[in-house]
Design an enzyme around this catalytic site. Structure first.
Site, mmCIF file in Angstrom:
data_model
loop_
_atom_site.group_PDB
_atom_site.id
_atom_site.type_symbol
_atom_site.label_atom_id
_atom_site.label_comp_id
_atom_site.label_asym_id
_atom_site.label_seq_id
_atom_site.Cartn_x
_atom_site.Cartn_y
_atom_site.Cartn_z
ATOM 1 N N ALA A 107 0.807 -1.225 0.000
ATOM 2 C CA ALA A 107 0.000 0.000 0.000
ATOM 3 C C ALA A 107 0.835 1.269 0.000
ATOM 4 C CB ALA A 107 -0.941 -0.012 1.205
ATOM 5 N N ALA A 108 2.080 1.181 0.476
ATOM 6 C CA ALA A 108 2.920 2.388 0.499
ATOM 7 C C ALA A 108 3.781 2.523 -0.758
ATOM 8 C CB ALA A 108 3.819 2.383 1.737
ATOM 9 N N ILE B 296 2.283 2.081 -6.807
ATOM 10 C CA ILE B 296 0.947 1.737 -7.321
ATOM 11 C C ILE B 296 -0.081 1.775 -6.191
ATOM 12 C CG2 ILE B 296 -0.425 -0.095 -8.417
ATOM 13 C CD1 ILE B 296 2.162 -0.960 -9.866
ATOM 14 N N GLY B 297 0.315 1.253 -5.028
ATOM 15 C CA GLY B 297 -0.587 1.287 -3.875
ATOM 16 C C GLY B 297 -1.012 2.712 -3.560
ATOM 17 N N ARG C 244 10.986 -5.751 -10.754
ATOM 18 C CA ARG C 244 12.189 -6.249 -11.423
ATOM 19 C C ARG C 244 13.246 -5.155 -11.485
ATOM 20 N NH1 ARG C 244 11.307 -9.295 -17.055
ATOM 21 N NH2 ARG C 244 13.406 -9.309 -17.863
ATOM 22 N N GLY D 218 1.080 -7.560 -8.715
ATOM 23 C CA GLY D 218 2.521 -7.794 -8.542
ATOM 24 C C GLY D 218 3.027 -8.830 -9.534
ATOM 25 N N ASP E 55 -2.393 -3.299 -20.202
ATOM 26 C CA ASP E 55 -2.077 -3.624 -21.593
ATOM 27 C C ASP E 55 -3.262 -3.276 -22.499
ATOM 28 O OD1 ASP E 55 0.369 -4.844 -20.616
ATOM 29 O OD2 ASP E 55 -0.944 -6.407 -19.851
ATOM 30 N N HIS F 83 1.000 -11.249 -18.950
ATOM 31 C CA HIS F 83 1.334 -9.821 -18.852
ATOM 32 C C HIS F 83 2.865 -9.712 -18.909
ATOM 33 C CE1 HIS F 83 1.916 -5.752 -17.581
ATOM 34 N NE2 HIS F 83 2.629 -6.170 -16.563
HETATM 35 P P1 NAX Z 1 7.023 -0.403 -5.321
HETATM 36 O O1 NAX Z 1 8.358 -0.981 -5.021
HETATM 37 O O2 NAX Z 1 6.858 1.073 -5.412
HETATM 38 O O3 NAX Z 1 5.977 -0.909 -4.233
HETATM 39 C C1 NAX Z 1 5.905 -2.242 -3.841
HETATM 40 C C2 NAX Z 1 5.537 -2.227 -2.377
HETATM 41 O O4 NAX Z 1 5.271 -3.566 -1.996
HETATM 42 C C3 NAX Z 1 6.659 -1.695 -1.477
HETATM 43 O O5 NAX Z 1 6.155 -0.626 -0.690
HETATM 44 C C4 NAX Z 1 7.046 -2.909 -0.651
HETATM 45 O O6 NAX Z 1 7.419 -2.555 0.683
HETATM 46 C C5 NAX Z 1 5.765 -3.720 -0.675
HETATM 47 N N1 NAX Z 1 5.949 -5.147 -0.427
HETATM 48 C C6 NAX Z 1 6.975 -5.952 -0.800
HETATM 49 N N2 NAX Z 1 6.766 -7.202 -0.359
HETATM 50 C C7 NAX Z 1 5.586 -7.198 0.273
HETATM 51 C C8 NAX Z 1 4.835 -8.195 0.947
HETATM 52 N N3 NAX Z 1 5.262 -9.446 1.061
HETATM 53 N N4 NAX Z 1 3.642 -7.838 1.497
HETATM 54 C C9 NAX Z 1 3.184 -6.570 1.416
HETATM 55 N N5 NAX Z 1 3.872 -5.576 0.805
HETATM 56 C C10 NAX Z 1 5.051 -5.897 0.239
HETATM 57 O O7 NAX Z 1 6.503 -1.138 -6.634
HETATM 58 P P2 NAX Z 1 5.276 -0.721 -7.576
HETATM 59 O O8 NAX Z 1 5.775 0.167 -8.640
HETATM 60 O O9 NAX Z 1 4.139 -0.277 -6.731
HETATM 61 O O10 NAX Z 1 4.989 -2.129 -8.283
HETATM 62 C C11 NAX Z 1 4.467 -3.200 -7.559
HETATM 63 C C12 NAX Z 1 4.326 -4.428 -8.434
HETATM 64 O O11 NAX Z 1 3.475 -4.182 -9.536
HETATM 65 C C13 NAX Z 1 5.648 -4.922 -9.038
HETATM 66 O O12 NAX Z 1 5.703 -6.332 -8.923
HETATM 67 C C14 NAX Z 1 5.519 -4.527 -10.490
HETATM 68 O O13 NAX Z 1 6.325 -5.330 -11.329
HETATM 69 C C15 NAX Z 1 4.035 -4.734 -10.720
HETATM 70 N N6 NAX Z 1 3.448 -4.105 -11.901
HETATM 71 C C16 NAX Z 1 2.471 -4.786 -12.528
HETATM 72 C C17 NAX Z 1 1.824 -4.288 -13.638
HETATM 73 C C18 NAX Z 1 0.761 -5.063 -14.326
HETATM 74 O O14 NAX Z 1 0.267 -4.585 -15.355
HETATM 75 N N7 NAX Z 1 0.343 -6.234 -13.876
HETATM 76 C C19 NAX Z 1 2.221 -2.981 -14.213
HETATM 77 C C20 NAX Z 1 2.944 -2.102 -13.265
HETATM 78 C C21 NAX Z 1 3.900 -2.806 -12.341
HETATM 79 O O15 NAX Z 1 5.120 -2.971 -13.014
#
Ligand code: NAX
Length: 331
Positions: free
Chosen positions: A14-15, A18-19, A96, A134, A163, A191
């Site tokens: 959430a922080a 995307i969250g 990644r 994710g 997409d 995806h």
């Molecule tokens: P961020 O790194 O900004 O945020 C991820 C957050 O998840 C961090 O705040 C981290 O502390 C938290 N986190 C990590 N492990 C956790 C767990 N076990 N439980 C709860 N929280 C946890 O990444 P963000 O840009 O928000 O991207 C998040 C995910 O979305 C990535 O895996 C990214 O690859 C994926 N995406 C998916 C897309 C899609 O179309 N399906 C597109 C956008 C994005 O790339």
């Protein structure tokens, strides 16, 4: 008028970018309606919990009439985090990094989704629906749902909506028509850079895209590759991965699930395959879907020509490979 019961929506990560970009729209009444109270469950890893306090303050400071409560939980207490939730948006994972192979990412993020699936089964509301964002989202969704066998398979979705939206924007720009004129646009498969944005069945102003855009070499070439590579292009230009557009797509997915799909249109999400369109069952794959507001179905009748078949086969082969990489995480 009696106020409807609040809907509980959990967001992991959430922080993160995307969250953070999702929460305020979820709280505002835009997604579930101006009269439906929302209780947000914000979930993060323990070191990031302090950031959630700041986000909670900001949510309070918006004074959204629809925000009926905020629950903050760390990822070591997932059953508490998912207690009675009706919708779950699984964003939390490691994005990644440069030099990281897709298979490395699967091995790092996959295990997160085993515990998540178990906790959703143990604690969520009976009507729970889950959208996995994710990455690798298709395979993470497969892992989570495999650990929650009592939650029906049709409640699980992985996000291919970004997409779909990217593809719609490209078709609108090429044809000079507004984006709202593009419909029936499916994303098949994974995806990832193998996904197939289906221009054969898509329409512009109700007419086949192939009759509106005469440059078929562009459709088969630059159009497909631009959509496949869009995430990388955003990272290159912005120095960070798609965030607001990804949050928007996650919320579009939720809206499409709970809203009847107009006749002649579809929405795209990856779901557990049932063998439709010759895609092996038991994979989480992008398909053309239609919702009646409660239940969804795979839309029949999409035309699959030789070009589409070869594209779909390629992306499905990648999904099988990903599934094989995480076999030990599938019960
Ligand atoms: P961020 O790194 O900004 O945020 C991820 C957050 O998840 C961090 O705040 C981290 O502390 C938290 N986190 C990590 N492990 C956790 C767990 N076990 N439980 C709860 N929280 C946890 O990444 P963000 O840009 O928000 O991207 C998040 C995910 O979305 C990535 O895996 C990214 O690859 C994926 N995406 C998916 C897309 C899609 O179309 N399906 C597109 C956008 C994005 O790339």
């Amino acid at each position: 008028m009696t106020t409807p019961a609040p809907i509980r929506v959990a967001v992991t990560g959430a922080a993160g970018q995307i969250g953070y970009a999702s929460l305020f729209r979820l709280a505002s009444g835009q997604i579930f309606g101006a009269h439906r109270p929302v209780i947000l469950h914000l979930i993060e890893v323990p070191p990031v919990m302090a950031a959630l306090d700041g986000i909670h303050m900001e949510l309070d400071d918006c004074a959204f009439p629809t925000l009926a409560g905020v629950v903050k939980c760390d990822s070591d207490h997932l059953e508490e985090a998912f207690r009675d939730v009706n919708f779950v948006i699984l964003v939390g994972s490691i994005p990644r990094k440069q030099g990281m192979e897709r298979s490395d990412l699967i091995r790092i993020n996959g295990p997160i989704f085993t515990n998540t699936g178990k906790a959703i089964q143990a604690a969520a509301a009976k009507d729970v629906r889950v959208v996995v964002v994710g990455n690798p989202c298709n395979t993470n969704c497969l892992i989570a749902m495999s650990h929650a066998p009592d939650v029906p398979r049709d409640r699980w979705f992985a996000m291919t909506r970004l997409d779909q939206n990217r593809a719609a924007a490209q078709l609108a720009q090429k044809s000079g028509r507004p984006v709202a004129s593009v419909s029936n646009l499916a994303i098949w498969g994974n995806h990832s850079s193998t996904q197939y944005p289906d221009f054969v069945n898509a329409k512009i102003d109700e007419k086949p895209v192939t009759s509106v855009i005469s440059d078929h070499a562009w459709l088969k070439g630059d159009f497909v590759s631009t959509v496949q590579q869009r995430g990388a292009a955003v990272i290159k230009a912005r120095g960070a991965s798609s965030a607001a557009s990804a949050a928007n797509a996650a919320l579009d997915t939720v809206k499409s699930i709970i809203t009847p799909t107009p006749a002649g249109d579809c929405f795209s999400a990856a779901v557990y395959s049932d063998g439709s369109y010759g895609i092996e069952s038991g994979l989480v794959t992008g398909l053309p879907l239609s919702s009646d507001g409660r239940n969804w179905r795979v839309l029949p009748g999409f035309q699959i020509d030789d070009f589409s078949r070869s594209q779909i086969d390629k992306t499905v082969a990648e999904l099988k490979q990903e599934r094989d990489t995480v076999r030990d995480l599938l019960p």
